[in-house]
Design an enzyme around this catalytic site. Sequence first.
Site, PDB file in Angstrom:
ATOM      1  CG  ASP A 244      -1.937   1.083   1.244  1.00 29.28           C
ATOM      2  OD1 ASP A 244      -1.859   1.969   0.382  1.00 29.28           O
ATOM      3  OD2 ASP A 244      -2.814   1.056   2.113  1.00 29.28           O
ATOM      4  CG  HIS A 340      -7.229   1.977  -5.612  1.00 30.29           C
ATOM      5  ND1 HIS A 340      -8.116   2.902  -5.112  1.00 30.29           N
ATOM      6  CD2 HIS A 340      -6.043   2.216  -4.974  1.00 30.29           C
ATOM      7  CE1 HIS A 340      -7.507   3.660  -4.212  1.00 30.29           C
ATOM      8  NE2 HIS A 340      -6.260   3.269  -4.110  1.00 30.29           N
TER       9      HIS A 340
END
Length: 432
Positions: A244, A340
């Site tokens: 992330d 995303h």
Amino acid sequence: MPDQSIPEARTVEAPPGEAVSESASPGEGISRRRLLGTAGATGLVLGAAGGAVGYAAAPAGATPLTSLGEDMAMFHGKHQPGITEGLQARGHLVAFDLAAGASRKEAAALLRRWSTTAQRLMAGEAAAQDDTDVARDAGPSSLTITFGFGNSFFSRTGLEKQRPVSLDPLPDFSSDHLDKARSNGDLWVQIGANDALVAFHALRTIQKDAGSAARVRWQMNGFNRTPGATAHKMTARNLMGQLDGTRNPKPAESDFDKRIFVPASGSTDPAWMANGSYAVVRRIRMLLDDWEKLSTGAQENVIGRRKSNGAALSGGGETTAMDLEKTDAKGALVVPINAHARIARPDQNGGAAMLRRPFSYHDGIAADGTPDAGLLFVCWQADPLRGFVTVQRKLDRGDALSTYIRHEASGLFAVPGGAAEGEYVGQRLLEG
């Protein structure tokens, strides 16, 4: 959760020619940092109050204080700490509202107290008064304490003319399910450290320092992987198991300061925000039961990256540029149109970028058995309208990840530049 990575953790050292002070102020006795450095050599040290205490020499074979505890961030500087440092293992986010009747004078006194506390605790020293000894045996442990002002602070203190336009409330997004009681606030404090007790000690001390001037509005606890837990430094993973933050801006990039910090001149922001930044804080719940029902391949299509190593689905390694036009044998885009990572890319958002510095959280299991877990999203930018808002609006219109997350709390805070020696954070606003 935009597709950007965090700078590597590092120990912040004093500027060339300046030593990191380990001396105690008159009446304080020896500092905790010196105490830790002295204990192994002498076997007997002085406590924070200056009296002798019976700490015997460490037994033979005992593990010495590691670099994890010794790492220290600097309180004074051009920017506040807690922005460019690497992710810490433990974090606390807390917002305060000024007490009824509290004025600019009380707010200034509070920021002065908080700044003194932050400087001491970040150096590994005890609190100036009534220290609880929770962190007594630990080093600084990369502790950072960061302070910011919410939109409502300025009307509460009669400083409306000094409120930045960039602090206007964030727009509504279709994915928002916001709890107003856990959003915004007059004042915001971010605490991070690589030791849970050091972080809690800072939180408790900051809360006590607030006294009658301010009360806690909301508080959230987070965590990250402990530095050194992996064989080599790598991008952090979130609770979905994904790397992330692969494309986070990095301090070495030529336009980093322009993207993240308010310039000292030539800005429409008020002068007191020079070298400061804007923090967007979002409590993002991950719907993990739904997410974990997906196959690994389906999860990767939602994100647009491999779960194993963070590489784009178009090929290469984690840092290989994503090929947005690459297709498979059937002519379909390899990186789905609603992935995303595709939607959040700066080059898909007019160059908009933000420095992400989040913490994961887990607040237990709900009555229906679902975990209350996700991300305490914190991002930094010179202009939140061009940074967070631009990207979130794009994500709001078609991000595949939105099915598996829920934004439950939100805040926007103006974080002034760092305090110079002899100053407290926000002094240029409160005394300007």
